[in-house]
Design a protein around this motif. Structure first.
Motif, short mmCIF file in Angstrom:
data_model
loop_
_atom_site.label_atom_id
_atom_site.label_comp_id
_atom_site.label_asym_id
_atom_site.label_seq_id
_atom_site.Cartn_x
_atom_site.Cartn_y
_atom_site.Cartn_z
N THR A 194 50.77 41.62 42.49
CA THR A 194 51.20 42.63 41.37
C THR A 194 50.03 42.32 40.06
O THR A 194 50.13 41.74 39.86
N VAL A 195 49.18 43.54 40.38
CA VAL A 195 47.59 43.39 39.47
C VAL A 195 47.51 45.09 38.99
O VAL A 195 48.29 45.92 38.43
N ARG A 196 47.03 44.42 37.36
CA ARG A 196 46.43 45.46 37.36
C ARG A 196 44.73 45.69 37.52
O ARG A 196 43.57 44.97 36.90
N PRO A 197 44.50 46.89 38.66
CA PRO A 197 42.97 46.81 38.79
C PRO A 197 42.27 47.10 38.49
O PRO A 197 42.13 48.52 37.71
N TYR A 198 41.09 46.82 37.77
CA TYR A 198 39.73 46.77 37.28
C TYR A 198 38.95 47.71 37.93
O TYR A 198 38.18 48.46 37.63
N GLY A 199 38.39 47.58 39.13
CA GLY A 199 37.49 47.78 40.29
C GLY A 199 37.24 48.03 41.62
O GLY A 199 38.11 46.58 42.15
N LEU A 200 36.94 48.75 42.25
CA LEU A 200 36.89 48.38 43.19
C LEU A 200 35.34 48.09 43.67
O LEU A 200 34.35 49.26 43.30
N VAL A 201 35.31 47.57 44.65
CA VAL A 201 33.21 47.14 44.82
C VAL A 201 33.47 46.79 46.23
O VAL A 201 33.69 46.26 47.02
N LEU A 202 32.02 47.40 46.32
CA LEU A 202 31.77 47.30 48.25
C LEU A 202 30.40 46.04 47.85
O LEU A 202 29.10 46.14 47.28
N HIS A 203 30.20 44.77 48.66
CA HIS A 203 29.99 43.68 48.40
C HIS A 203 29.27 43.29 49.56
O HIS A 203 30.46 42.68 50.69
N ALA A 204 28.07 43.38 50.40
CA ALA A 204 27.42 42.88 51.40
C ALA A 204 28.17 43.26 52.74
O ALA A 204 28.38 42.33 53.66
N GLY A 205 29.00 44.52 52.51
CA GLY A 205 29.56 45.31 53.84
C GLY A 205 31.51 45.07 53.68
O GLY A 205 32.22 44.96 54.70
N ARG A 206 31.55 43.88 52.25
CA ARG A 206 32.74 43.57 52.48
C ARG A 206 33.35 44.19 50.98
O ARG A 206 32.76 44.69 50.44
N TRP A 207 34.56 45.10 51.23
CA TRP A 207 34.92 45.65 50.34
C TRP A 207 35.45 44.40 49.41
O TRP A 207 36.89 44.09 49.87
N TYR A 208 35.96 44.85 47.61
CA TYR A 208 36.84 43.95 47.38
C TYR A 208 37.67 44.29 45.80
O TYR A 208 37.01 45.62 45.79
N LEU A 209 38.48 43.88 45.51
CA LEU A 209 39.34 44.54 43.91
C LEU A 209 39.69 43.71 43.26
O LEU A 209 39.94 42.72 44.11
N THR A 210 39.36 43.96 42.21
CA THR A 210 38.89 42.70 41.11
C THR A 210 40.49 43.84 40.18
O THR A 210 39.97 44.61 39.94
N GLY A 211 40.53 42.89 39.79
CA GLY A 211 41.84 42.51 38.80
C GLY A 211 42.87 41.42 38.40
O GLY A 211 42.42 40.21 37.90
N TRP A 212 43.54 42.02 37.15
CA TRP A 212 44.09 41.00 36.42
C TRP A 212 45.80 40.59 37.49
O TRP A 212 46.69 41.60 37.53
N ASP A 213 46.18 39.76 37.83
CA ASP A 213 46.99 39.17 38.50
C ASP A 213 48.08 39.08 37.88
O ASP A 213 47.91 38.36 37.17
N THR A 214 49.33 39.81 37.50
CA THR A 214 50.15 39.71 36.74
C THR A 214 50.99 38.13 37.11
O THR A 214 51.49 37.67 35.73
N GLY A 215 51.37 37.97 38.39
CA GLY A 215 52.13 36.09 38.66
C GLY A 215 50.85 35.75 38.82
O GLY A 215 51.67 34.22 38.11
N ALA A 216 49.69 35.48 38.51
CA ALA A 216 49.13 33.80 37.92
C ALA A 216 48.80 34.21 36.70
O ALA A 216 48.12 32.83 35.98
N ASP A 217 48.75 35.33 36.57
CA ASP A 217 48.12 35.24 34.49
C ASP A 217 47.06 35.14 34.71
O ASP A 217 46.45 34.39 33.64
N ALA A 218 46.11 35.59 35.39
CA ALA A 218 44.76 35.23 35.39
C ALA A 218 44.05 36.37 36.43
O ALA A 218 44.78 37.31 37.41
N GLU A 219 42.90 36.57 36.19
CA GLU A 219 42.23 37.90 36.76
C GLU A 219 41.26 37.44 38.51
O GLU A 219 41.07 35.84 38.14
N ARG A 220 41.80 38.17 38.51
CA ARG A 220 41.54 37.97 40.78
C ARG A 220 40.64 38.84 41.41
O ARG A 220 40.72 39.47 40.83
#
Length: 342
Positions: A194-220
């Motif tokens: 379960t994540v609060r999504p901050y952004g969607l990013v394309l880097h070197a041909g890969r797609w990444y989602l950055t956000g706050w993982d509520t289970g880990a209580d940390a940004e992932r």
């Protein structure tokens, strides 16, 4: 699909996929007899569409180049690819057409899309960030990177745009792979996030989602090709202040837990250093009054670094590790030996 007009349009879509389509194949796909297929082809010809008849054992019909472009029948995935390609090409300066032509082409595609899909594609294009111009990414890396599921990609983009929490299944690659998207647990596994999504990013041909993982209580950081079955959750949130999503991705990649931590001081500005050690590979500080910049990398192997530092052609010192000093000294000895007359 019972109306003749709908079947005629379906026939056009089949022909637009390329190649020669036999009458038998078209009849089976359209669920009509072969005589009806020929009648539908006649309708397309009456509309001045360049449908050719191909004779012979493997004959049938194909769509030939004509004096005007026929109506395009795009699937959701094809529309996504077309709009994203236009946006990426214009951003990278790769489009041979003018900026106006690119904008009008994208507007025409949007205009004929169902409202539901148009809104979702707009969400993707408005939320997507690039870490660098697409042309600067390695073509080999881009070609080998797994593509995310289009439906998952659109769902994630919509959650980012509307700041909605997101739940999904995520498969990690296991421990100590040097990938910041991996779990700390040994071996790959799939589990619910379960994540609060901050952004969607394309880097070197890969797609990444950055956000706050509520289970880990940390940004992932999450790779979209490992993400499945995303679904928005009730409620909204406010993203935190700080770096933008692209900078968050680059920082996570540059500080991933690889085997070696490398710290350098290089007498050069950030632009020159990043020409050899690009963002996502190294963290480069701003040069001090003396012109020296602090550089930090985390790498799996050290053997490639001496050659990169030599190619930089600027004074540098190695803060750590000691092993890198020996590798640089060995390279210097080999270069000196090669330069001696024989």
């Amino acid at each position: 699909m019972t109306r003749p007009l709908a079947r005629v349009l379906a026939l056009l879509e089949l022909l637009q996929s390329g190649g020669v389509r036999t009458v038998a194949e078209l009849a089976e796909r359209l669920e009509v007899d072969e005589r009806t297929v020929r009648r539908y082809v006649a309708h397309l010809v009456d509309l001045d569409l360049p449908v050719e008849s191909v004779r012979g054992r493997y004959g049938g019909y194909r769509l030939a180049p004509g004096h005007r472009m026929p109506p395009l029948m795009l699937t959701d995935e094809e529309a996504l690819a077309a709009l994203f390609g236009l946006a990426a090409a214009q951003r990278a300066g790769l489009s041979a057409a003018s900026a106006t032509a690119g904008e009008t082409a994208a507007a025409k595609i949007r205009r004929v899309l169902p409202p539901r899909l148009a809104h979702r594609l707009d969400a993707l294009l408005s939320t997507l960030a690039f870490t660098a111009a697409p042309a600067a990414a390695s073509s080999a890396a881009a070609a080998s990177a797994p593509a995310p599921d289009p439906e998952a990609l659109l769902t994630v983009a919509d959650a980012v745009r509307h700041r909605r929490p997101l739940a999904f299944r995520y498969t990690s690659a296991g421990r100590r792979t040097g990938d910041p998207t991996d779990d700390a647990a040994t071996g790959s596994r799939t589990r619910e996030r379960t994540v609060r999504p901050y952004g969607l990013v394309l880097h070197a041909g890969r797609w990444y989602l950055t956000g706050w993982d509520t289970g880990a209580d940390a940004e992932r950081l999450f790779r979209l090709d490992r993400l499945a079955a995303p679904r928005p959750l009730p409620g909204t949130f406010e993203p935190p202040a700080g770096p933008d999503p692209a900078e968050r991705v680059l920082h996570a990649l540059a500080t991933a837990p690889h085997r070696h931590r490398v710290r350098l001081r290089i007498r050069a500005d950030a632009a020159r250093i990043r020409a050899q050690l690009p963002a996502g590979l190294a963290l480069v500080g701003e040069p001090g009054p003396d012109g020296w910049s602090d550089v930090e990398l985390r790498v799996a192997e050290l053997d490639w670094l001496p050659g990169v530092l030599a190619a930089l052609d600027r004074p540098f010192t190695i803060v750590e590790p000691e092993q890198l000093r020996f590798l640089v000294a060995e390279l210097a000895e080999r270069l000196a030996a090669a330069a001696r007359p024989h």
